[in-house]
Design a protein around this motif. Structure first.
Motif, PDB file in Angstrom:
ATOM      1  N   PHE A 267     -23.798 -11.713   6.142  1.00  0.00           N
ATOM      2  CA  PHE A 267     -23.399 -13.109   6.327  1.00  0.00           C
ATOM      3  C   PHE A 267     -22.058 -13.158   7.043  1.00  0.00           C
ATOM      4  CE2 PHE A 267     -20.707 -16.615   4.990  1.00  0.00           C
ATOM      5  CZ  PHE A 267     -21.526 -17.722   5.120  1.00  0.00           C
ATOM      6  N   ARG A 268     -21.966 -14.048   8.031  1.00  0.00           N
ATOM      7  CA  ARG A 268     -20.673 -14.248   8.672  1.00  0.00           C
ATOM      8  C   ARG A 268     -20.439 -15.728   8.929  1.00  0.00           C
ATOM      9  NH1 ARG A 268     -20.755 -12.308  15.019  1.00  0.00           N
ATOM     10  NH2 ARG A 268     -21.992 -14.051  15.849  1.00  0.00           N
ATOM     11  N   SER A 269     -19.184 -16.126   8.799  1.00  0.00           N
ATOM     12  CA  SER A 269     -18.801 -17.501   9.082  1.00  0.00           C
ATOM     13  C   SER A 269     -18.558 -17.619  10.578  1.00  0.00           C
ATOM     14  CB  SER A 269     -17.535 -17.863   8.306  1.00  0.00           C
ATOM     15  OG  SER A 269     -17.144 -19.181   8.598  1.00  0.00           O
ATOM     16  N   GLY A 270     -19.360 -18.423  11.238  1.00  0.00           N
ATOM     17  CA  GLY A 270     -19.278 -18.559  12.683  1.00  0.00           C
ATOM     18  C   GLY A 270     -20.655 -18.508  13.297  1.00  0.00           C
ATOM     19  N   PRO A 271     -20.790 -19.014  14.523  1.00  0.00           N
ATOM     20  CA  PRO A 271     -22.110 -19.096  15.163  1.00  0.00           C
ATOM     21  C   PRO A 271     -22.650 -17.734  15.562  1.00  0.00           C
ATOM     22  CG  PRO A 271     -20.387 -19.740  16.696  1.00  0.00           C
ATOM     23  CD  PRO A 271     -19.716 -19.566  15.374  1.00  0.00           C
ATOM     24  N   PRO A 272     -23.970 -17.630  15.725  1.00  0.00           N
ATOM     25  CA  PRO A 272     -24.575 -16.370  16.139  1.00  0.00           C
ATOM     26  C   PRO A 272     -24.348 -16.118  17.630  1.00  0.00           C
ATOM     27  CG  PRO A 272     -26.243 -18.064  16.087  1.00  0.00           C
ATOM     28  CD  PRO A 272     -24.976 -18.700  15.566  1.00  0.00           C
ATOM     29  N   PHE A 273     -24.683 -14.935  18.080  1.00  0.00           N
ATOM     30  CA  PHE A 273     -24.624 -14.631  19.514  1.00  0.00           C
ATOM     31  C   PHE A 273     -25.557 -15.582  20.256  1.00  0.00           C
ATOM     32  CE2 PHE A 273     -25.567 -12.353  23.421  1.00  0.00           C
ATOM     33  CZ  PHE A 273     -24.330 -11.810  23.753  1.00  0.00           C
ATOM     34  N   PRO A 274     -25.121 -16.132  21.393  1.00  0.00           N
ATOM     35  CA  PRO A 274     -25.962 -17.096  22.114  1.00  0.00           C
ATOM     36  C   PRO A 274     -27.379 -16.569  22.362  1.00  0.00           C
ATOM     37  CG  PRO A 274     -23.784 -17.019  23.103  1.00  0.00           C
ATOM     38  CD  PRO A 274     -23.829 -15.925  22.071  1.00  0.00           C
ATOM     39  N   GLY A 275     -28.332 -17.434  22.048  1.00  0.00           N
ATOM     40  CA  GLY A 275     -29.729 -17.068  22.266  1.00  0.00           C
ATOM     41  C   GLY A 275     -30.379 -16.380  21.086  1.00  0.00           C
ATOM     42  N   THR A 276     -29.596 -16.090  20.034  1.00  0.00           N
ATOM     43  CA  THR A 276     -30.180 -15.469  18.845  1.00  0.00           C
ATOM     44  C   THR A 276     -30.247 -16.497  17.720  1.00  0.00           C
ATOM     45  OG1 THR A 276     -28.039 -14.684  18.017  1.00  0.00           O
ATOM     46  CG2 THR A 276     -29.258 -13.221  19.488  1.00  0.00           C
ATOM     47  N   THR A 277     -31.066 -16.214  16.726  1.00  0.00           N
ATOM     48  CA  THR A 277     -31.291 -17.145  15.622  1.00  0.00           C
ATOM     49  C   THR A 277     -30.170 -17.032  14.584  1.00  0.00           C
ATOM     50  OG1 THR A 277     -33.671 -16.910  15.935  1.00  0.00           O
ATOM     51  CG2 THR A 277     -32.943 -17.876  13.871  1.00  0.00           C
ATOM     52  N   ALA A 278     -29.700 -18.181  14.131  1.00  0.00           N
ATOM     53  CA  ALA A 278     -28.584 -18.193  13.182  1.00  0.00           C
ATOM     54  C   ALA A 278     -28.979 -17.655  11.813  1.00  0.00           C
ATOM     55  CB  ALA A 278     -28.045 -19.612  13.050  1.00  0.00           C
ATOM     56  N   PHE A 279     -30.257 -17.743  11.467  1.00  0.00           N
ATOM     57  CA  PHE A 279     -30.707 -17.271  10.153  1.00  0.00           C
ATOM     58  C   PHE A 279     -32.085 -16.640  10.288  1.00  0.00           C
ATOM     59  CE2 PHE A 279     -33.202 -18.186   6.241  1.00  0.00           C
ATOM     60  CZ  PHE A 279     -32.472 -17.401   5.353  1.00  0.00           C
ATOM     61  N   ALA A 280     -32.204 -15.432   9.800  1.00  0.00           N
ATOM     62  CA  ALA A 280     -33.498 -14.748   9.782  1.00  0.00           C
ATOM     63  C   ALA A 280     -33.616 -13.963   8.481  1.00  0.00           C
ATOM     64  CB  ALA A 280     -33.645 -13.810  10.981  1.00  0.00           C
ATOM     65  N   TRP A 281     -34.696 -14.211   7.751  1.00  0.00           N
ATOM     66  CA  TRP A 281     -34.943 -13.555   6.470  1.00  0.00           C
ATOM     67  C   TRP A 281     -36.320 -12.905   6.551  1.00  0.00           C
ATOM     68  CZ3 TRP A 281     -35.906 -16.707   1.359  1.00  0.00           C
ATOM     69  CH2 TRP A 281     -36.121 -15.822   0.295  1.00  0.00           C
ATOM     70  N   THR A 282     -36.332 -11.590   6.416  1.00  0.00           N
ATOM     71  CA  THR A 282     -37.578 -10.836   6.477  1.00  0.00           C
ATOM     72  C   THR A 282     -37.858 -10.195   5.129  1.00  0.00           C
ATOM     73  OG1 THR A 282     -37.243 -10.328   8.815  1.00  0.00           O
ATOM     74  CG2 THR A 282     -38.835  -8.979   7.634  1.00  0.00           C
ATOM     75  N   ILE A 283     -39.094 -10.325   4.680  1.00  0.00           N
ATOM     76  CA  ILE A 283     -39.543  -9.688   3.441  1.00  0.00           C
ATOM     77  C   ILE A 283     -40.696  -8.765   3.799  1.00  0.00           C
ATOM     78  CG2 ILE A 283     -40.412 -10.029   1.096  1.00  0.00           C
ATOM     79  CD1 ILE A 283     -39.362 -12.938   1.294  1.00  0.00           C
ATOM     80  N   THR A 284     -40.505  -7.464   3.618  1.00  0.00           N
ATOM     81  CA  THR A 284     -41.511  -6.463   3.983  1.00  0.00           C
ATOM     82  C   THR A 284     -42.283  -6.020   2.748  1.00  0.00           C
ATOM     83  OG1 THR A 284     -40.118  -5.665   5.789  1.00  0.00           O
ATOM     84  CG2 THR A 284     -41.902  -4.213   5.059  1.00  0.00           C
ATOM     85  N   GLY A 285     -43.607  -6.091   2.838  1.00  0.00           N
ATOM     86  CA  GLY A 285     -44.451  -5.686   1.735  1.00  0.00           C
ATOM     87  C   GLY A 285     -45.370  -4.537   2.120  1.00  0.00           C
ATOM     88  N   GLN A 286     -46.231  -4.159   1.211  1.00  0.00           N
ATOM     89  CA  GLN A 286     -47.156  -3.059   1.469  1.00  0.00           C
ATOM     90  C   GLN A 286     -48.198  -3.426   2.522  1.00  0.00           C
ATOM     91  OE1 GLN A 286     -48.370  -2.952  -2.618  1.00  0.00           O
ATOM     92  NE2 GLN A 286     -47.238  -1.059  -3.049  1.00  0.00           N
ATOM     93  N   LYS A 287     -48.578  -4.692   2.585  1.00  0.00           N
ATOM     94  CA  LYS A 287     -49.655  -5.116   3.488  1.00  0.00           C
ATOM     95  C   LYS A 287     -49.194  -5.965   4.662  1.00  0.00           C
ATOM     96  CE  LYS A 287     -52.114  -7.249   0.382  1.00  0.00           C
ATOM     97  NZ  LYS A 287     -53.263  -7.978  -0.224  1.00  0.00           N
ATOM     98  N   GLY A 288     -47.920  -6.368   4.650  1.00  0.00           N
ATOM     99  CA  GLY A 288     -47.466  -7.235   5.728  1.00  0.00           C
ATOM    100  C   GLY A 288     -46.026  -7.651   5.538  1.00  0.00           C
ATOM    101  N   GLU A 289     -45.593  -8.570   6.382  1.00  0.00           N
ATOM    102  CA  GLU A 289     -44.220  -9.059   6.345  1.00  0.00           C
ATOM    103  C   GLU A 289     -44.188 -10.575   6.431  1.00  0.00           C
ATOM    104  OE1 GLU A 289     -41.140  -6.016   8.382  1.00  0.00           O
ATOM    105  OE2 GLU A 289     -42.615  -6.859   9.767  1.00  0.00           O
ATOM    106  N   ILE A 290     -43.157 -11.144   5.816  1.00  0.00           N
ATOM    107  CA  ILE A 290     -42.879 -12.579   5.941  1.00  0.00           C
ATOM    108  C   ILE A 290     -41.546 -12.719   6.641  1.00  0.00           C
ATOM    109  CG2 ILE A 290     -42.368 -14.723   4.701  1.00  0.00           C
ATOM    110  CD1 ILE A 290     -44.107 -13.654   2.401  1.00  0.00           C
ATOM    111  N   ARG A 291     -41.485 -13.634   7.612  1.00  0.00           N
ATOM    112  CA  ARG A 291     -40.223 -13.904   8.305  1.00  0.00           C
ATOM    113  C   ARG A 291     -39.953 -15.404   8.279  1.00  0.00           C
ATOM    114  NH1 ARG A 291     -37.911 -15.098  13.447  1.00  0.00           N
ATOM    115  NH2 ARG A 291     -36.016 -13.855  13.859  1.00  0.00           N
TER     116      ARG A 291
END
Length: 378
Positions: A267-291
Motif C-alpha cells: 500500500f502506498r499513499s499517492g497515485p499509481p504509475f500512469p496507465g496502471t490500476t490503482a487497486f488490484a487484488w488477486t486470489i490464487t486457488g488450486q483451480k483458478g484465480e480471482i482478480r
C-alpha cells in the motif's frame, strides 16, 4: 417494529467535508431510512452549533440539540448514538453514552489509539450494549460476491493472495489545511489507519486473519507543506505518518484457505504509475484465480456506478476468463455512492442481523487496531 431513535454526533452545517452528511444522511433521510429510523438529536461542539445544523438540514423542530456528551447520554429518548467526528474526538463523545447503556455506531477508526479503542470495547462488553464500527466494506456487494465465490469452491482452496493498492490522492509534498492532521500520527486518522485500515479489514473479512505476519513501512516524504486553499497561506511541517506499508504473512487455514497460504499486501499513499490500476487484488486457488480491480484505488466500500469494480475469474483448466456480475440492491441504487453500504449497515441493525452478517463491532475493531499498532511498531 418501532423506529430506532438515534443521535448523530458530528453533523455540521459548516464543514467542507462531512461523513455524517455524505455517508449517513442519504439513507437516514430516504424514504426507507425514515421508516426505520428517527433522528432525535444532534451533538456538536456547542448546543448552538447543533441547532444550526438541525435548521440547515431541516431535520425538524422536535430534534434535540446538545453541546455536551453527558447531556446526550442522559436523554432517555435515544436508542442509538452515531459518532462521525474526527477520530481523536470519538472516545470522549461516545464513552458517556456507552456508560448509559446506549447502542453505539462509531466510524472507523474506533479511537485514536489501541489503548482507547480497547477501553471502549471493554466498556461495551461490560455494559452489554450493541456496537457497530464503520468498516462498511464488509457488507459491500462486491466483497460479499468474492466471499461467495470462495465459499462455493470456484477456484478451489486458496493458496495465496496479493494486494497492490495506491490512493489517487496524496503522495506529494503538500496537503490542504483541512487534512493537516493526517501528518500527525497521534491524532489517529491518516492514510494508513483509514485507507489501509479499511482495505486490510475487508481482505481479512474474506480470507481470514494472519496466523503470522511481518510488516515494513516507510515515510518517503516527511517534509510537507500545509496549504490553506482559501487564503493561499503555506506552512511547513514534518510528517511522522508512513506513506508506504507492506505486509506479508501466512493466513490461518480454513475450509477454503489452504494450510500455509500467503497474503502479501503493498500500500502506498499517492497515485499509481500512469496507465496502471490503482487497486488490484488477486486470489490464487488450486483451480483458478480471482482478480478484483478499481481505478479509484482500494476504497471499494464507496464504489460508484461510473467507475466499475470488476471481478474476474480465471479457470486454469480451460484458460477462460469470465467476469462475475455483482449488483446493488434496488433501494441502494437510489442513494449516493458513499451512503449505499452505510445504509446497508443501518438496515441490518434494524433487522437484528448485524452479528450474523459479520458487521464489525467494537471487538472486531480492537482486533484491527491491535494489528495496525503492532505493524507500525515494527
Amino acid at each position: 417494529m418501532a423506529r430506532i431513535r438515534l443521535a448523530l454526533i458530528g453533523l455540521s452545517q459548516s464543514a467542507k467535508t462531512s461523513w455524517a452528511r455524505d455517508g449517513h444522511l442519504p439513507y437516514l433521510l430516504s424514504e426507507r431510512g425514515r421508516e426505520r429510523y428517527k433522528i432525535a438529536a444532534l451533538l456538536n461542539s456547542s448546543e448552538e452549533a447543533a441547532q444550526r445544523a438541525i435548521d440547515h438540514y431541516e431535520l425538524g423542530a422536535d430534534v434535540a440539540a446538545y453541546g455536551s456528551p453527558q447531556a446526550l447520554a442522559e436523554d432517555p429518548n435515544i436508542d442509538l448514538v452515531v459518532c462521525t467526528t474526527r477520530v481523536d474526538v470519538h472516545y470522549g463523545t461516545i464513552r458517556p453514552s456507552l456508560e448509559a447503556g446506549k447502542s453505539a455506531f462509531v466510524e472507523w477508526p474506533l479511537a485514536e489509539s489501541l489503548q482507547r479503542a480497547s477501553e471502549l470495547a471493554d466498556l461495551a462488553r461490560e455494559r452489554h450494549v450493541r456496537t457497530i464500527v464503520g468498516l462498511q466494506a464488509r457488507v459491500a456487494p462486491v466483497v460479499l460476491k468474492i466471499k461467495e465465490l470462495l465459499e462455493a469452491g470456484t477456484i478451489g482452496q486458496v493458496l495465496s493472495s496479493d494486494v497492490s493498492a495506491a490512493t489517487p490522492l496524496g503522495g506529494g509534498d503538500s496537503i490542504s489545511e483541512g487534512l493537516a492532521y493526517f501528518m500527525d500520527k497521534k491524532v489517529g486518522g491518516n492514510a494508513v489507519t483509514i485507507a489501509f485500515g479499511h482495505t486490510i479489514d475487508y481482505v481479512h473479512f474474506v480470507l481470514g486473519e494472519y496466523a503470522s505476519s511481518q510488516a515494513h513501512w516507510q515515510i518517503q516524504r516527511p517534509n510537507q507543506t500545509i496549504v490553506n486553499r482559501e487564503t493561499g497561506a503555506k506552512r511547513l511541517i514534518i510528517s511522522d505518518v508512513p506513506d508506504l506499508v507492506s505486509l506479508h504473512g501466512t493466513l490461518q487455514p480454513s475450509r477454503y484457505v489452504a494450510e500455509g497460504a500467503s497474503l502479501v499486501v503493498h500500500f502506498r499513499s499517492g497515485p499509481p504509475f500512469p496507465g496502471t490500476t490503482a487497486f488490484a487484488w488477486t486470489i490464487t486457488g488450486q483451480k483458478g484465480e480471482i482478480r478484483v480491480s478499481s481505478e479509484r484505488g482500494p476504497s471499494i466500500q464507496v464504489a460508484a456506478d461510473d467507475v466499475p469494480v470488476p471481478i474476474e475469474v480465471h479457470d486454469f483448466a480451460t484458460g477462460e476468463v469470465k467476469q462475475v456480475e455483482w449488483t446493488w440492491e434496488e433501494w441502494q441504487g437510489t442513494l449516493s455512492a458513499r451512503g449505499r453500504n452505510i445504509g446497508k449497515v443501518y438496515d441490518l441493525l434494524y433487522e437484528g442481523r448485524v452479528e450474523k452478517s459479520g458487521v464489525a463491532n467494537f471487538e472486531t475493531a480492537a482486533v484491527r487496531h491491535r494489528q495496525l499498532n503492532a505493524m507500525l511498531s515494527q
